[in-house]
Design a protein around this motif. Structure first.
Motif: not given
Length: 57
Positions: A31-36, A42-44
């Protein structure tokens, strides 16, 4: 020697599973760095929303 009693049944079961482990597998793209980064942000946000709610017992 309880293990030796089941040995004739275990050997064919282990030999059948060998071709599955020998395959190379399916390569997946990284996966791309931007997606991660987006997933982390979003998780935070979601974690803070659920942790800050007052329990209504």
């Amino acid at each position: 020697m309880l293990l030796l009693r089941y040995l004739p049944a275990m050997v064919p079961a282990l030999l059948v599973a060998v071709p599955a482990h020998a395959s190379g597998g399916t390569p997946l793209p990284e996966p791309s760095s931007l997606f991660l980064l987006g997933m982390g942000i979003v998780g935070v946000i979601v974690g803070r929303r659920f942790s800050s709610k007052d329990s209504q017992d």
